[in-house]
Design a protein around this motif. Structure first.
Motif, PDB file in Angstrom:
ATOM      1  N   MET A   1       0.805  -1.187   0.079  1.00  0.00           N
ATOM      2  CA  MET A   1       0.026  -0.013  -0.166  1.00  0.00           C
ATOM      3  C   MET A   1       0.861   1.121  -0.098  1.00  0.00           C
ATOM      4  N   VAL A   2       0.361   2.387  -0.762  1.00  0.00           N
ATOM      5  CA  VAL A   2       1.020   3.486  -0.689  1.00  0.00           C
ATOM      6  C   VAL A   2       0.698   4.032   0.821  1.00  0.00           C
ATOM      7  N   SER A   3       1.276   5.342   0.938  1.00  0.00           N
ATOM      8  CA  SER A   3       1.396   5.919   2.254  1.00  0.00           C
ATOM      9  C   SER A   3      -0.197   6.698   2.348  1.00  0.00           C
ATOM     10  N   ALA A   4      -0.885   7.099   1.254  1.00  0.00           N
ATOM     11  CA  ALA A   4      -1.935   7.577   1.271  1.00  0.00           C
ATOM     12  C   ALA A   4      -3.210   6.606   1.494  1.00  0.00           C
ATOM     13  N   ALA A   5      -2.952   5.584   1.186  1.00  0.00           N
ATOM     14  CA  ALA A   5      -3.840   4.557   1.127  1.00  0.00           C
ATOM     15  C   ALA A   5      -3.903   3.800   2.720  1.00  0.00           C
ATOM     16  N   LEU A   6      -2.906   3.829   3.323  1.00  0.00           N
ATOM     17  CA  LEU A   6      -2.633   3.352   4.452  1.00  0.00           C
ATOM     18  C   LEU A   6      -3.215   4.299   5.523  1.00  0.00           C
ATOM     19  N   ALA A   7      -3.468   5.300   5.116  1.00  0.00           N
ATOM     20  CA  ALA A   7      -4.400   6.364   5.985  1.00  0.00           C
ATOM     21  C   ALA A   7      -5.611   5.610   6.436  1.00  0.00           C
ATOM     22  N   LEU A   8      -6.059   4.622   5.512  1.00  0.00           N
ATOM     23  CA  LEU A   8      -7.231   4.036   5.948  1.00  0.00           C
ATOM     24  C   LEU A   8      -7.170   2.746   6.501  1.00  0.00           C
ATOM     25  N   ALA A   9      -5.666   2.290   6.761  1.00  0.00           N
ATOM     26  CA  ALA A   9      -5.608   0.744   7.198  1.00  0.00           C
ATOM     27  C   ALA A   9      -6.093   0.627   8.679  1.00  0.00           C
ATOM     28  N   GLY A  10      -6.513  -0.522   8.712  1.00  0.00           N
ATOM     29  CA  GLY A  10      -7.101  -1.151  10.205  1.00  0.00           C
ATOM     30  C   GLY A  10      -8.652  -0.923  10.363  1.00  0.00           C
ATOM     31  N   CYS A  11      -9.288  -1.844  10.441  1.00  0.00           N
ATOM     32  CA  CYS A  11     -10.642  -1.673  10.962  1.00  0.00           C
ATOM     33  C   CYS A  11     -10.923  -0.841  12.208  1.00  0.00           C
ATOM     34  N   ALA A  12      -9.886  -0.718  13.010  1.00  0.00           N
ATOM     35  CA  ALA A  12     -10.040  -0.076  14.255  1.00  0.00           C
ATOM     36  C   ALA A  12      -9.460   1.421  13.934  1.00  0.00           C
ATOM     37  N   SER A  13      -8.668   1.491  12.833  1.00  0.00           N
ATOM     38  CA  SER A  13      -8.050   2.864  12.757  1.00  0.00           C
ATOM     39  C   SER A  13      -8.711   3.847  11.472  1.00  0.00           C
ATOM     40  N   SER A  14      -9.742   3.005  10.809  1.00  0.00           N
ATOM     41  CA  SER A  14     -10.219   3.582   9.702  1.00  0.00           C
ATOM     42  C   SER A  14     -11.004   4.994   9.965  1.00  0.00           C
ATOM     43  N   PRO A  15     -10.675   6.270   9.429  1.00  0.00           N
ATOM     44  CA  PRO A  15     -11.240   7.507   9.660  1.00  0.00           C
ATOM     45  C   PRO A  15     -12.699   7.160   9.014  1.00  0.00           C
ATOM     46  N   THR A  16     -13.657   8.266   9.744  1.00  0.00           N
ATOM     47  CA  THR A  16     -14.888   8.186   9.254  1.00  0.00           C
ATOM     48  C   THR A  16     -15.024   8.692   7.748  1.00  0.00           C
ATOM     49  N   SER A  17     -14.356   9.586   7.364  1.00  0.00           N
ATOM     50  CA  SER A  17     -14.163  10.208   6.105  1.00  0.00           C
ATOM     51  C   SER A  17     -12.833  10.664   5.747  1.00  0.00           C
ATOM     52  N   ALA A  18     -12.696  10.821   4.362  1.00  0.00           N
ATOM     53  CA  ALA A  18     -11.477  10.993   4.007  1.00  0.00           C
ATOM     54  C   ALA A  18     -11.303  12.531   3.332  1.00  0.00           C
ATOM     55  N   PRO A  19     -10.249  13.040   3.348  1.00  0.00           N
ATOM     56  CA  PRO A  19     -10.203  14.678   2.908  1.00  0.00           C
ATOM     57  C   PRO A  19     -10.887  14.602   1.229  1.00  0.00           C
ATOM     58  N   ALA A  20     -11.270  15.782   0.947  1.00  0.00           N
ATOM     59  CA  ALA A  20     -11.936  16.145  -0.194  1.00  0.00           C
ATOM     60  C   ALA A  20     -11.096  15.578  -1.469  1.00  0.00           C
ATOM     61  N   ALA A  86      -2.318   0.238  19.634  1.00  0.00           N
ATOM     62  CA  ALA A  86      -2.176  -0.771  18.211  1.00  0.00           C
ATOM     63  C   ALA A  86      -3.523  -0.786  17.939  1.00  0.00           C
ATOM     64  N   SER A  87      -3.584  -0.892  16.620  1.00  0.00           N
ATOM     65  CA  SER A  87      -4.864  -1.241  15.591  1.00  0.00           C
ATOM     66  C   SER A  87      -4.473  -2.395  15.117  1.00  0.00           C
ATOM     67  N   TRP A  88      -5.296  -2.717  13.882  1.00  0.00           N
ATOM     68  CA  TRP A  88      -4.990  -3.719  13.033  1.00  0.00           C
ATOM     69  C   TRP A  88      -5.714  -3.543  11.734  1.00  0.00           C
ATOM     70  N   TYR A  89      -5.043  -4.024  10.511  1.00  0.00           N
ATOM     71  CA  TYR A  89      -5.720  -3.971   9.363  1.00  0.00           C
ATOM     72  C   TYR A  89      -5.852  -5.496   8.796  1.00  0.00           C
ATOM     73  N   HIS A  94      -5.781  -6.934   1.958  1.00  0.00           N
ATOM     74  CA  HIS A  94      -5.041  -8.564   2.060  1.00  0.00           C
ATOM     75  C   HIS A  94      -4.580  -8.508   0.518  1.00  0.00           C
ATOM     76  N   GLY A  95      -3.384  -8.864  -0.020  1.00  0.00           N
ATOM     77  CA  GLY A  95      -3.041  -8.967  -1.339  1.00  0.00           C
ATOM     78  C   GLY A  95      -2.656  -7.573  -2.086  1.00  0.00           C
ATOM     79  N   HIS A  96      -2.678  -6.503  -1.275  1.00  0.00           N
ATOM     80  CA  HIS A  96      -2.123  -5.319  -2.130  1.00  0.00           C
ATOM     81  C   HIS A  96      -0.709  -5.181  -1.360  1.00  0.00           C
ATOM     82  N   TYR A 153      -3.929  -8.727  10.803  1.00  0.00           N
ATOM     83  CA  TYR A 153      -4.963  -9.291  11.528  1.00  0.00           C
ATOM     84  C   TYR A 153      -4.251 -10.518  12.560  1.00  0.00           C
ATOM     85  N   ALA A 154      -3.698 -11.347  11.851  1.00  0.00           N
ATOM     86  CA  ALA A 154      -3.018 -12.304  12.494  1.00  0.00           C
ATOM     87  C   ALA A 154      -2.429 -12.076  14.058  1.00  0.00           C
TER      88      ALA A 154
END
Length: 293
Positions: A1-20, A86-89, A94-96, A153-154
């Motif tokens: 994943m690139v850095s911008a994509a990782l900003a969404l990583a983790g079911c516990a760390s996903s923000p509610t919305s992304a920048p415009a 710590a959170s997790w993704y 997976h696979g990216h 996750y593991a």
């Protein structure tokens, strides 16, 4: 994943919305991260094995920006130890590709960190239950709030917090020198139950037999930068063993650490027997070493 994509990583760390103007929908087949279906058993999953690797440029820009905030990458992981959340993704990613071009596998022991050099290794300790894992750090993130690290996750399941989403952890870097010697948060470290001692030249040397006349043989369960989690682990181990369990505080170049140790033992065979017993009780990351009384 690139850095911008990782900003969404983790079911516990996903923000509610992304920048415009940010749209990740074309990158992933699902929009919300989640755990894999079925009952994945992580109990027998082996930790990542630290190895020496020459420094690489991939994923190690001196600084980078995600969602308008700038982050810096460390010059070296040597001596790094920190506590935080710590959170997790998992399945969404997976696979990216990770930030250094490797493929993310939610069933392997890996992690994302904002500033550690990658690829690298770290021991992550759940401060609430004393469980530990060793992960390969090969990604960037998490970029949500004050999160310190994102585990696969593991790894999160092995630490026992996958259902909660987050946990209080201690992260201690493991660095490997070209000669194969290892250091964890500035302390000599070895895998597979090898003993670690300081050589005359000051480096870490792993040995398999013998005992220093001025030292005792111990099974070490963990080492912490603060005393509270060490004492909790001591209480937990004492409730399961007849052997003495101590917390020994030592001062190193990287600061004071509190080592949780069972022993001393008269011979290696006795130490190994106790280590095997501890492994069946969930203490899978113990090591046998010599240490002063």
């Amino acid at each position: 994943m690139v850095s911008a994509a990782l900003a969404l990583a983790g079911c516990a760390s996903s923000p509610t919305s992304a920048p415009a103007g940010t749209d990740h929908s074309s990158r992933y087949s699902i929009t919300q991260d989640r755990a894999p279906s079925g009952n994945f058993d992580a109990s027998g999953l082996s930790d990542a094995v630290p190895v020496y690797q020459k420094p690489v440029r991939a994923g190690n820009m001196s600084s980078y920006t995600v969602w308008g905030k700038q982050y810096s990458v460390m010059d070296s992981n040597d001596g790094y130890v920190a506590r935080g959340t710590a959170s997790w993704y998992g399945e969404k990613f997976h696979g990216h590709k990770t930030s250094n071009g490797e493929t993310f596998d939610m069933y392997q022991m890996s992690a994302a960190h904002k500033s550690l050099r990658i690829p690298g290794y770290a021991r992550v300790t759940n401060l609430d239950n004393g469980r530990t894992v060793i992960v390969r750090v090969n990604d960037r993130g998490p970029f949500h709030g004050d999160r310190l690290i994102d585990l696969s996750y593991a790894a999160a399941k092995k630490l026992g917090y996958q259902s909660r989403g987050t946990a209080r952890v201690e992260v201690a870097s493991i660095t490997v020198k070209p000669d194969g010697s290892m250091f964890m948060a500035g302390q000599p470290f070895a895998l597979d139950g090898q003993q670690t001692v300081q050589s005359a030249a000051g480096g870490a040397v792993a040995i398999n037999d013998g005992q220093d006349a001025n030292s005792g043989l111990f099974v070490q369960l963990g080492s912490f930068s603060s005393r509270d989690p060490a004492e909790k682990l001591q209480v937990r181990a004492s409730s399961l063993l007849d052997n003495p369990v101590r917390v020994r505080s030592v001062d190193t170049a990287s600061g004071r650490f509190h080592r949780v140790q069972v022993g001393p033992f008269q011979d290696e065979g006795s130490a190994r027997k106790t280590q095997r017993l501890l492994d069946t009780k969930g203490f899978s990351q113990s090591i046998v070493l010599t240490d002063s009384h």
